[in-house]
Design a protein around this motif. Structure first.
Motif, PDB file in Angstrom:
ATOM      1  N   LEU A   1      -6.529 -17.835   0.972  1.00  0.00           N
ATOM      2  CA  LEU A   1      -6.471 -16.462   1.449  1.00  0.00           C
ATOM      3  C   LEU A   1      -5.744 -16.409   2.799  1.00  0.00           C
ATOM      4  O   LEU A   1      -6.008 -17.210   3.702  1.00  0.00           O
ATOM      5  CB  LEU A   1      -7.880 -15.898   1.587  1.00  0.00           C
ATOM      6  CG  LEU A   1      -8.603 -15.633   0.250  1.00  0.00           C
ATOM      7  CD1 LEU A   1     -10.076 -15.403   0.482  1.00  0.00           C
ATOM      8  CD2 LEU A   1      -7.987 -14.466  -0.471  1.00  0.00           C
TER       9      LEU A   1
ATOM     10  N   VAL B   1      -3.839 -10.265   6.111  1.00  0.00           N
ATOM     11  CA  VAL B   1      -3.045  -9.112   5.684  1.00  0.00           C
ATOM     12  C   VAL B   1      -2.034  -8.780   6.778  1.00  0.00           C
ATOM     13  O   VAL B   1      -2.370  -8.755   7.974  1.00  0.00           O
ATOM     14  CB  VAL B   1      -3.951  -7.906   5.404  1.00  0.00           C
ATOM     15  CG1 VAL B   1      -3.114  -6.645   5.201  1.00  0.00           C
ATOM     16  CG2 VAL B   1      -4.817  -8.165   4.174  1.00  0.00           C
TER      17      VAL B   1
ATOM     18  N   ALA C   1      -0.432  -9.784   1.242  1.00  0.00           N
ATOM     19  CA  ALA C   1      -1.764 -10.368   1.247  1.00  0.00           C
ATOM     20  C   ALA C   1      -1.737 -11.578   0.324  1.00  0.00           C
ATOM     21  O   ALA C   1      -0.663 -12.056  -0.077  1.00  0.00           O
ATOM     22  CB  ALA C   1      -2.797  -9.346   0.805  1.00  0.00           C
ATOM     23  N   THR C   2      -2.879 -12.065  -0.033  1.00  0.00           N
ATOM     24  CA  THR C   2      -2.958 -13.197  -0.951  1.00  0.00           C
ATOM     25  C   THR C   2      -2.558 -12.740  -2.359  1.00  0.00           C
ATOM     26  O   THR C   2      -3.055 -11.716  -2.831  1.00  0.00           O
ATOM     27  CB  THR C   2      -4.392 -13.753  -0.985  1.00  0.00           C
ATOM     28  OG1 THR C   2      -4.798 -14.070   0.353  1.00  0.00           O
ATOM     29  CG2 THR C   2      -4.466 -14.999  -1.854  1.00  0.00           C
TER      30      THR C   2
ATOM     31  N   ALA D   1      -4.913 -10.994  -5.133  1.00  0.00           N
ATOM     32  CA  ALA D   1      -6.186 -10.628  -4.516  1.00  0.00           C
ATOM     33  C   ALA D   1      -6.382  -9.116  -4.560  1.00  0.00           C
ATOM     34  O   ALA D   1      -5.431  -8.336  -4.532  1.00  0.00           O
ATOM     35  CB  ALA D   1      -6.252 -11.116  -3.072  1.00  0.00           C
TER      36      ALA D   1
ATOM     37  N   VAL E   1      -7.318  -5.931  -2.616  1.00  0.00           N
ATOM     38  CA  VAL E   1      -7.225  -5.572  -1.204  1.00  0.00           C
ATOM     39  C   VAL E   1      -7.863  -4.192  -1.009  1.00  0.00           C
ATOM     40  O   VAL E   1      -7.489  -3.229  -1.694  1.00  0.00           O
ATOM     41  CB  VAL E   1      -5.760  -5.549  -0.734  1.00  0.00           C
ATOM     42  CG1 VAL E   1      -5.683  -5.204   0.752  1.00  0.00           C
ATOM     43  CG2 VAL E   1      -5.089  -6.887  -1.007  1.00  0.00           C
TER      44      VAL E   1
ATOM     45  N   THR F   1      -4.306  -4.032  -5.857  1.00  0.00           N
ATOM     46  CA  THR F   1      -4.264  -5.463  -6.158  1.00  0.00           C
ATOM     47  C   THR F   1      -2.896  -5.999  -5.790  1.00  0.00           C
ATOM     48  O   THR F   1      -1.870  -5.417  -6.183  1.00  0.00           O
ATOM     49  CB  THR F   1      -4.548  -5.735  -7.648  1.00  0.00           C
ATOM     50  OG1 THR F   1      -5.831  -5.235  -7.972  1.00  0.00           O
ATOM     51  CG2 THR F   1      -4.493  -7.226  -7.955  1.00  0.00           C
TER      52      THR F   1
ATOM     53  N   GLN G   1     -10.272  -8.807   1.494  1.00  0.00           N
ATOM     54  CA  GLN G   1      -9.607  -9.382   0.322  1.00  0.00           C
ATOM     55  C   GLN G   1     -10.612 -10.158  -0.515  1.00  0.00           C
ATOM     56  O   GLN G   1     -11.508 -10.804   0.031  1.00  0.00           O
ATOM     57  CB  GLN G   1      -8.493 -10.351   0.723  1.00  0.00           C
ATOM     58  CG  GLN G   1      -7.358  -9.739   1.493  1.00  0.00           C
ATOM     59  CD  GLN G   1      -6.326 -10.794   1.787  1.00  0.00           C
ATOM     60  OE1 GLN G   1      -5.606 -11.233   0.905  1.00  0.00           O
ATOM     61  NE2 GLN G   1      -6.262 -11.220   3.058  1.00  0.00           N
TER      62      GLN G   1
ATOM     63  N   THR H   1     -13.500 -14.630  -0.372  1.00  0.00           N
ATOM     64  CA  THR H   1     -13.134 -13.408   0.339  1.00  0.00           C
ATOM     65  C   THR H   1     -12.598 -13.737   1.720  1.00  0.00           C
ATOM     66  O   THR H   1     -12.824 -14.825   2.263  1.00  0.00           O
ATOM     67  CB  THR H   1     -14.356 -12.473   0.485  1.00  0.00           C
ATOM     68  OG1 THR H   1     -15.375 -13.159   1.222  1.00  0.00           O
ATOM     69  CG2 THR H   1     -14.891 -12.058  -0.867  1.00  0.00           C
TER      70      THR H   1
END
Length: 905
Positions: free
Chosen positions: A812, A815, A840-841, A844, A846, A860, A886, A893
């Motif tokens: 992760l 952001v 982001a990841t 994941a 969000v 997502t 996330q 998370t």
């Protein structure tokens, strides 16, 4: 005379024509009284000659002055009326299939009859006179969807979009662009709109709202900045739902249906090579709900690879194209075919990207065909010229299947053929040759072109013939049989030069140019004279003669009878597309001198039957006539176990003079035929394809006396050995769980198998004629990953490749917001919807929250980690403190805090 009231005044008519003048405009007021004839003459266009549909009520609602407004649809009518049981009678002129009238409120709740008056008579529908609305008539349209802001000139912007609403509503839907000089548009029944706004308002945020009879939709906001492109195709991709690929239609009309951009024009054309206006099968427009359908005229039996072209309503939106390939079943039996189907011929077994197997076979004389694999059984309708196609689940690969032809009249099954469900490429097709034209006849308003074109008997894709003028499609073959064709050309083309082409799988032959005019005769008998190659004139043959051979016009029926106490035909056959025929005798010939009559009936009814006679003697051997020397059958051109390459192969050898020599492969497909010459030599040529199983060719020599002799020869396909490569992945690559498609190159015809480090099979494929291979596999989250071994085997040649893939477990990450750009603690947006973009990841979930814990947006992340969501921001000077939470696919998370901004002015 009774008074007739019409609910369509001049204002009402205008409202129906171009929409109401404001979102809250009322329904039309009552008109001045008029007579039925007067109303019909003044308010209705010319009467339709089509059969009308039944009228229907669109709404009944209260109006002013103790009246009820009654409106409805009366397709094809000139006048409509409402007759109330125990109450009054009311009439209205019909305009654009619509009517409106006012009735006394005292008649509410009573039974009534809706009547439409058409040139063909009146149509009545009963209903109850109470407040009611048809679907969509008392509802707001959907929220407008903005696809583009275009600028076609320096002075204006055009907001382009769509509104979803029910088609065939009584009034028209309106779309308004507020704060833009009151720009509005009236989307057609199919839901697209264009709002023209002065360019002086560049940069402003415009609110776009749709209205229907005073009901407003939710508002969409758009910034007056030209967009890079119109995104309608992203929201509404062009798709064809039917016919689906591979369908065999039992009816000669094809109904095409699918989805696309509302109000776009849909044109379905015959195929990619003949994509001309004159080849259009059907056309329509996409409805406001995004769906479309249209039905073609009657189509001849055969295969079609249609093209669907979508032209959007806006110049900024590019055209979309797609297509679908299907067949129209030939429900008529082959001309003159006996009730019993022929033995199936296997054409090919192919494996698709999804792992399913397609089995193609040829069974003449069958109305249906059945394939049985273990407990699985399925039946298919006959395609053109006895072609059948089966689609099987990939789990059946490697098993033995049985194919059986079923008769048209249900008298019984034909002989069966057992096959292995392993990939087998189709035999190479015949070289495309320009079609021959033998004659043109004229009947009524049509010219009938009669000709021939050749192909191999085991070709699954039967060629067709098309006509073009200056590259424009004119016509395609109406019917064909064994290479003989009939092509209809309207008399409007009389005297013009037309190019004829043989077409197979989208490829065209060289052209044959003809002039569209009736000919004195059909030249086919001169081009393909009727000949008997065995039995020879005056020859003495043995009683064990099993077949008679000859040459003739492709597509013709051959019937043979003798004069020695035999009732009916000795045998019957059809002339193949190569101009040869073989007639298998139904019973042994009677001993003694006799005369044989061969009758050839051409495929075209305008050409009379032709006959040929032959005198010969059938001997049972008692006179010593069977004592002639017989030469053994030998194949000198190839050796058993030898190899071949693709292309034309010439087979030759030695045998008994005048004997009949035929060859067939392991699937029963004829490979060639000839006669041994007087010196004992024979030869024939055949185009050989890259068949992975090779060929087992059985040569059969049938002398005029004595028993047949058989020799079987096995040939392996020899392709240039190529290194095995994997092109879709690089050794050491990482992967994420899901479907992975592996591709590569290797030796043509080789069998490829992939296994992992535990010996589990991951996939298999046959390397195609272009040297490529592919298969798909669902990869799981295996730690540390996969070590894949690919082995391609072709004969004794074996090629290997290895590939190591590491499972990627995404850590992760924080952001990051990339848009809007935060400048000095603030952004320049306020009182508007802002699109927040960032990373982001990957994959994941969000969720963004403000300082009060209220979700600010959620989405997502994509496979690259990108994400975006829309959020309405408040007044200038508002401070937002965002926190992003996330959750990865594995449940872990991560929270990112401290992303703050203040809205600017």
């Amino acid at each position: 005379m009774s008074t007739i009231r019409s609910g369509l005044t001049a204002v009402g008519l205008a409202a129906l024509a171009v929409g109401t003048l404001s979102p809250t405009a009322a329904l039309a007021a009552p008109a001045a009284t008029t007579t039925p004839d007067g109303a019909s003459a003044e308010a209705s266009p010319a009467a339709s000659t089509t059969t009308p549909s039944a009228p229907r009520i669109t709404f009944v609602e209260p109006s002013e002055d103790d009246k009820l407004s009654v409106a409805g649809m009366a397709p094809g009518a000139r006048l409509a009326g409402v007759i109330v049981e125990g109450g009054g009678s009311y009439s209205a002129a019909v305009w654009n299939d619509r009517f409106a009238t006012l009735v006394d409120v005292a008649d509410r709740g009573k039974k009534a009859t809706l009547v439409s008056y058409t040139p063909q008579g009146k149509v009545e529908v009963e209903f109850v006179l109470e407040t009611q609305y048809a679907e969509g008539e008392n509802e707001a349209p959907g929220t407008p969807v903005i696809h583009a802001v275009s600028q076609y000139d320096d002075g204006h912007f055009v907001i382009e979009g769509t509104v979803a609403h029910q088609p065939d509503l009584f009034s028209k839907t309106e779309v308004w662009a507020n704060r833009s000089g009151m720009s509005w548009d009236f989307p057609s029944e199919n839901g697209s709109f264009s709002l023209t706004v002065p360019a002086s308002r560049a940069g402003e945020v415009i609110e776009v709202t749709a209205y229907y009879r005073g009901h407003g939709s939710e508002t969409a906001q758009v910034e007056l900045v030209p967009t890079e492109r119109n995104t309608a195709s992203d929201v509404h991709p062009l798709e064809v739902a039917s016919p689906t690929a591979g369908d065999v239609l039992a009816t000669p009309e094809a109904t095409f249906a699918g989805t696309g951009i509302p109000n776009s024009q849909i044109v379905v054309t015959r195929d990619e090579k003949t994509n001309r206006a004159s080849s259009t099968l059907c056309e329509t427009r996409v409805s406001s709900l995004g769906d479309w359908s249209c039905t073609s005229p009657t189509l001849p039996a055969g295969s079609y690879d249609t093209v669907v072209t979508e032209t959007p309503a806006w110049a900024a939106a590019p055209k979309q194209t797609t297509g679908t390939a299907f067949s129209v079943a030939d429900t008529m039996p082959d001309p003159g075919t006996p009730g019993r189907p022929s033995t199936p011929l296997l054409s090919s077994v192919t494996e698709g990207p999804d792992g399913r197997l397609t089995v193609r076979t040829i069974i003449h004389g069958a109305g249906q065909a059945r394939i049985d694999v273990g407990d699985h059984s399925e039946t298919r309708l006959r395609g053109q010229h006895g072609r059948f196609s089966f689609l099987l689940d990939g789990s059946l690969a490697g098993q033995t299947a049985t194919i059986t032809g079923l008769s048209h009249d249900g008298d019984g099954d034909g002989d069966s053929l057992e096959i292995d469900l392993t990939p087998l490429e189709a035999p190479a097709g015949s070289p495309l040759s320009a079609p021959l034209m033998h004659g043109i006849s004229k009947e009524s308003s049509t010219f009938y072109v009669q000709g021939t074109t050749s192909y191999f008997a085991d070709e699954y894709l039967v060629p067709t013939v098309i006509a073009q003028i200056d590259g424009e499609f004119v016509a395609a073959t109406e019917s064909t049989w064994n290479g003989a064709y009939i092509l209809r050309i309207p008399t409007s083309f009389a005297g013009q030069d037309v190019d004829l082409y043989t077409v197979r799988n989208g490829e065209l032959s060289e052209a044959t140019t003809i002039t569209v005019a009736a000919t004195e005769k059909n030249s086919a008998p001169e081009t393909f004279p009727l000949e008997v190659t065995s039995i020879a004139e005056g020859e003495t043959i043995s009683t064990d003669m099993t077949s008679i051979t000859g040459e003739g016009i492709p597509g013709s029926r051959i019937a043979i009878a003798t004069d020695l106490a035999r009732a009916g035909e000795a045998c019957a056959a059809f002339v193949g597309s190569d101009g040869t025929w073989t007639c298998e005798l139904e019973a042994l010939l009677t001993s003694g001198p006799q005369t044989m009559t061969v009758t050839e009936t051409p495929y075209w009814r305008t050409l009379a039957p032709l006959t040929s006679t032959r005198s010969f003697t059938v001997s049972d051997g008692s006179d010593g006539s069977d004592d002639e020397d017989l030469t053994d059958l030998t194949v000198t051109s190839h050796t058993d176990g030898g190899r071949y390459t693709t292309g034309i192969a010439t087979f030759s050898g030695r045998g008994t003079p005048d004997a009949r020599l035929t060859a067939a492969n392991q699937w029963g497909t004829p490979m060639g035929s000839t006669r041994v010459d007087e010196d004992g030599d024979w030869s024939f040529s055949r185009n050989l394809g890259p068949t992975s199983a090779g060929y087992d060719i059985t040569f059969t020599m049938t002398p005029t006396t004595g028993a047949p002799t058989l020799v079987t020869l096995h040939l392996d396909y020899e392709a240039p050995s190529r290194p095995l490569t994997v092109t879709s992945h690089v050794d050491g690559d990482s992967y994420r769980e899901g479907i992975a498609r592996f591709t590569g190159t290797g030796t043509v015809g080789a069998q490829l198998v992939s296994t992992n480090q535990w010996g589990t099979q991951m996939g298999k494929a046959t390397i195609g004629s272009d040297g490529t291979w592919a298969f798909s596999r669902n990869l799981g989250p295996t730690n540390p990953g996969y070590v894949l071994t690919f082995v391609a085997t072709h004969g004794t040649d074996e090629q290997r490749a290895t590939l190591t893939l590491t499972h990627q477990k995404d850590d992760l990450v924080d952001v990051q917001i990339s848009s809007p750009v935060i400048r000095d603690g603030g952004i320049s947006e306020a009182h508007r919807t802002v699109t927040f973009r960032g990373t982001a990841t990957p994959f994941a979930t969000v969720v963004g929250k403000n300082q009060w814990g209220t979700p600010f947006g959620s989405t997502t992340a994509s496979s690259t980690g990108a994400f975006a969501f829309d959020r309405y921001v408040g007044p200038a000077g508002t401070t937002y403190q965002l926190t992003f939470e996330q959750k990865a696919t594995d449940g872990t998370t991560k929270t990112t805090t401290g992303i703050d901004f203040v809205t600017g002015r």
